[in-house]
Design an enzyme around this catalytic site. Structure first.
Site, PDB file in Angstrom:
ATOM      1  N   THR A   1      37.566  32.674  44.612  1.00  0.00           N
ATOM      2  CA  THR A   1      37.740  33.544  45.781  1.00  0.00           C
ATOM      3  C   THR A   1      37.361  34.951  45.349  1.00  0.00           C
ATOM      4  OG1 THR A   1      39.593  32.183  46.521  1.00  0.00           O
ATOM      5  CG2 THR A   1      39.376  34.353  47.523  1.00  0.00           C
TER       6      THR A   1
ATOM      7  N   LYS B   1      37.263  32.361  54.240  1.00  0.00           N
ATOM      8  CA  LYS B   1      38.485  32.295  53.422  1.00  0.00           C
ATOM      9  C   LYS B   1      39.374  33.524  53.658  1.00  0.00           C
ATOM     10  CE  LYS B   1      41.086  31.496  49.661  1.00  0.00           C
ATOM     11  NZ  LYS B   1      41.984  30.391  49.487  1.00  0.00           N
TER      12      LYS B   1
ATOM     13  N   LYS C   1      46.087  39.205  46.474  1.00  0.00           N
ATOM     14  CA  LYS C   1      44.667  39.270  46.087  1.00  0.00           C
ATOM     15  C   LYS C   1      43.767  39.035  47.305  1.00  0.00           C
ATOM     16  CE  LYS C   1      40.975  36.751  43.922  1.00  0.00           C
ATOM     17  NZ  LYS C   1      40.488  35.627  43.144  1.00  0.00           N
TER      18      LYS C   1
HETATM   19  P1  NAD Z   1      43.305  30.760  36.507  1.00  0.00           P
HETATM   20  O1  NAD Z   1      43.553  32.128  35.971  1.00  0.00           O
HETATM   21  O2  NAD Z   1      44.307  29.678  36.239  1.00  0.00           O
HETATM   22  O3  NAD Z   1      41.881  30.223  35.967  1.00  0.00           O
HETATM   23  C1  NAD Z   1      40.759  31.046  35.770  1.00  0.00           C
HETATM   24  C2  NAD Z   1      40.147  30.630  34.430  1.00  0.00           C
HETATM   25  O4  NAD Z   1      38.922  31.323  34.226  1.00  0.00           O
HETATM   26  C3  NAD Z   1      41.037  30.957  33.236  1.00  0.00           C
HETATM   27  O5  NAD Z   1      41.345  29.766  32.520  1.00  0.00           O
HETATM   28  C4  NAD Z   1      40.191  31.937  32.401  1.00  0.00           C
HETATM   29  O6  NAD Z   1      40.362  31.772  31.006  1.00  0.00           O
HETATM   30  C5  NAD Z   1      38.800  31.554  32.833  1.00  0.00           C
HETATM   31  N1  NAD Z   1      37.790  32.582  32.623  1.00  0.00           N
HETATM   32  C6  NAD Z   1      37.832  33.900  32.971  1.00  0.00           C
HETATM   33  N2  NAD Z   1      36.684  34.501  32.628  1.00  0.00           N
HETATM   34  C7  NAD Z   1      35.899  33.557  32.055  1.00  0.00           C
HETATM   35  C8  NAD Z   1      34.590  33.566  31.480  1.00  0.00           C
HETATM   36  N3  NAD Z   1      33.843  34.696  31.454  1.00  0.00           N
HETATM   37  N4  NAD Z   1      34.106  32.424  30.991  1.00  0.00           N
HETATM   38  C9  NAD Z   1      34.841  31.278  31.024  1.00  0.00           C
HETATM   39  N5  NAD Z   1      36.088  31.205  31.537  1.00  0.00           N
HETATM   40  C10 NAD Z   1      36.601  32.329  32.045  1.00  0.00           C
HETATM   41  O7  NAD Z   1      43.061  30.946  38.065  1.00  0.00           O
HETATM   42  P2  NAD Z   1      43.122  29.782  39.197  1.00  0.00           P
HETATM   43  O8  NAD Z   1      44.480  29.750  39.789  1.00  0.00           O
HETATM   44  O9  NAD Z   1      42.494  28.554  38.657  1.00  0.00           O
HETATM   45  O10 NAD Z   1      42.160  30.435  40.295  1.00  0.00           O
HETATM   46  C11 NAD Z   1      40.748  30.436  40.164  1.00  0.00           C
HETATM   47  C12 NAD Z   1      40.133  30.953  41.454  1.00  0.00           C
HETATM   48  O11 NAD Z   1      40.544  30.133  42.534  1.00  0.00           O
HETATM   49  C13 NAD Z   1      40.568  32.376  41.810  1.00  0.00           C
HETATM   50  O12 NAD Z   1      39.460  33.069  42.341  1.00  0.00           O
HETATM   51  C14 NAD Z   1      41.647  32.163  42.846  1.00  0.00           C
HETATM   52  O13 NAD Z   1      41.774  33.253  43.737  1.00  0.00           O
HETATM   53  C15 NAD Z   1      41.135  30.925  43.552  1.00  0.00           C
HETATM   54  N6  NAD Z   1      42.182  30.137  44.218  1.00  0.00           N
HETATM   55  C16 NAD Z   1      43.340  29.845  43.576  1.00  0.00           C
HETATM   56  C17 NAD Z   1      44.303  29.081  44.223  1.00  0.00           C
HETATM   57  C18 NAD Z   1      45.605  28.734  43.537  1.00  0.00           C
HETATM   58  O14 NAD Z   1      46.522  28.248  44.210  1.00  0.00           O
HETATM   59  N7  NAD Z   1      45.735  28.923  42.222  1.00  0.00           N
HETATM   60  C19 NAD Z   1      44.090  28.628  45.531  1.00  0.00           C
HETATM   61  C20 NAD Z   1      42.872  28.909  46.160  1.00  0.00           C
HETATM   62  C21 NAD Z   1      41.920  29.681  45.486  1.00  0.00           C
END
Ligand code: NAD
Length: 326
Positions: A96, A171, A246
């Site tokens: 997102t 979204k 966010k």
């Molecule tokens: P998270 O922090 O658990 O996962 C993100 C991952 O990206 C981390 O493991 C981090 O180490 C990795 N990362 C960051 N920079 C990187 C790079 N340069 N190379 C490789 N890996 C890298 O976050 P999440 O909860 O999985 O959310 C991910 C996305 O999904 C976000 O944009 C969030 O807004 C969206 N989202 C989350 C949810 C939810 O309920 N968690 C729901 C809908 C959307």
């Protein structure tokens, strides 16, 4: 048909999504900066790559699931993902991110000889684990058709919303409705308490009347009327308040960039930013009702007497309701 997918970002969402693709028989080469996230994905059958670039170099499709737009753009460009991929690779960003960043990511991918689709999700971690996510996609019809079979493995519904950035737009517009409606439902329960109206009575009326909405009937912010809502388990998420903050922040950016006058969207972004930075840090977003109660109490205490402005016909209603001007 088996596709080779590079999956970058194997966190709370990306980890289980990549595992679904493995289960469906695709070859998934994964990378995450966090060694524990990479190890967990490897245990689910993802091939652990030594870098994002090495994963992308072998893939037909590159999926990213990263925290914010700057991570996506920096990976695509500075870190060399676009340069490393084979020509005509499809880049699907499920993170997102800002609409403007999504459009910039599309443009960069196309300029490097690739295809792109923004495909953010709703449904949360539970949806990722159960493969019941909803994908909102932005990009061309061909790109959408290429991505759809993979998205169908990870979710139950995929909507092609339009041109590049349209998935992100859908979204944040949806979540702006949700943020505002959760505040509206919470304020209504606080007012009901003040008026001596039982939570259940308000629920029984509003849930079958014009006040009906998801924030009320699924994620009800007070315990009791909806036994499965986070309010019944001390507001354990659910949808965590920082994620709502966010998404509303992204909506606020888009409102300002587009010169759109949306006072409730901006106010909701402000309230959730404050809540997520403090008491709400680890709570479901419905717990905002807790901060609205003291705010209403403070309004009552301040009362009409503390107002220094001149009374007019138009401000009589707010005075009687006990709310104060800021
Ligand atoms: P998270 O922090 O658990 O996962 C993100 C991952 O990206 C981390 O493991 C981090 O180490 C990795 N990362 C960051 N920079 C990187 C790079 N340069 N190379 C490789 N890996 C890298 O976050 P999440 O909860 O999985 O959310 C991910 C996305 O999904 C976000 O944009 C969030 O807004 C969206 N989202 C989350 C949810 C939810 O309920 N968690 C729901 C809908 C959307």
């Amino acid at each position: 048909m088996s596709t080779t997918v590079a999956f970058i970002g194997l966190g709370h969402m990306g980890g289980p999504m990549a595992a679904q693709l493995v289960r469906a028989g695709h070859r998934v080469i994964g990378f995450d900066l966090a060694p524990e996230a990479l190890a967990a994905a490897a245990a689910a059958g993802v091939e652990a790559a030594p870098s994002a670039v090495r994963a992308a170099a072998e893939a037909d499709v590159v999926i990213t699931m990263l925290p914010a737009g700057r991570h996506v753009l920096s990976l695509y460009q500075e870190e060399g993902l676009l340069a490393a991929a084979r020509p005509d690779t499809l880049f699907v960003d499920c993170s997102t991110i800002d609409v403007a960043d999504a459009r910039a990511a599309h443009a960069a991918a196309v300029a490097a000889g690739h295809r792109a689709l923004d495909a953010p999700v709703s449904g949360g971690v539970a949806g990722a684990e159960a493969a019941t996510l909803t994908f909102m996609a932005g990009g061309g019809g061909e790109e959408f058709a290429r991505a759809e079979p993979l998205l169908a493995v990870m979710g139950k519904k995929t909507v092609h919303c339009g041109a590049p950035g349209a998935g992100q737009a859908a979204k944040i517009c949806n979540n702006m409705i949700l943020g505002i409606s959760m505040i509206a439902v919470s304020e209504a329960f606080v007012l009901a308490e003040r008026l001596g109206l039982e939570h259940q009575a308000l629920y029984d009326v509003a849930s079958t009347a014009s006040g009906q909405c998801w924030a009320l009937t699924v994620n009800c912010p007070v315990p009791g009327p909806v036994p499965g809502s986070p309010a019944n388990r001390d507001y354990r998420p659910g949808f965590a308040a920082p994620l709502m903050a966010k998404d509303l922040g992204l909506a606020a950016n888009a409102l300002r960039a587009g010169n759109v006058d949306a006072p409730l969207g901006l106010k909701a972004a402000e309230l959730y930013a404050d809540f997520a930075a403090g008491e709400g840090r680890e709570l479901d977003f419905s717990a905002i009702v807790r901060t609205l109660r003291p705010a209403a109490e403070a309004g009552l205490r301040a009362g009409p007497d503390t107002h220094s402005h001149t009374h007019t016909d138009t401000d009589t209603d707010t005075e009687q309701n006990g709310t104060t001007a800021p």
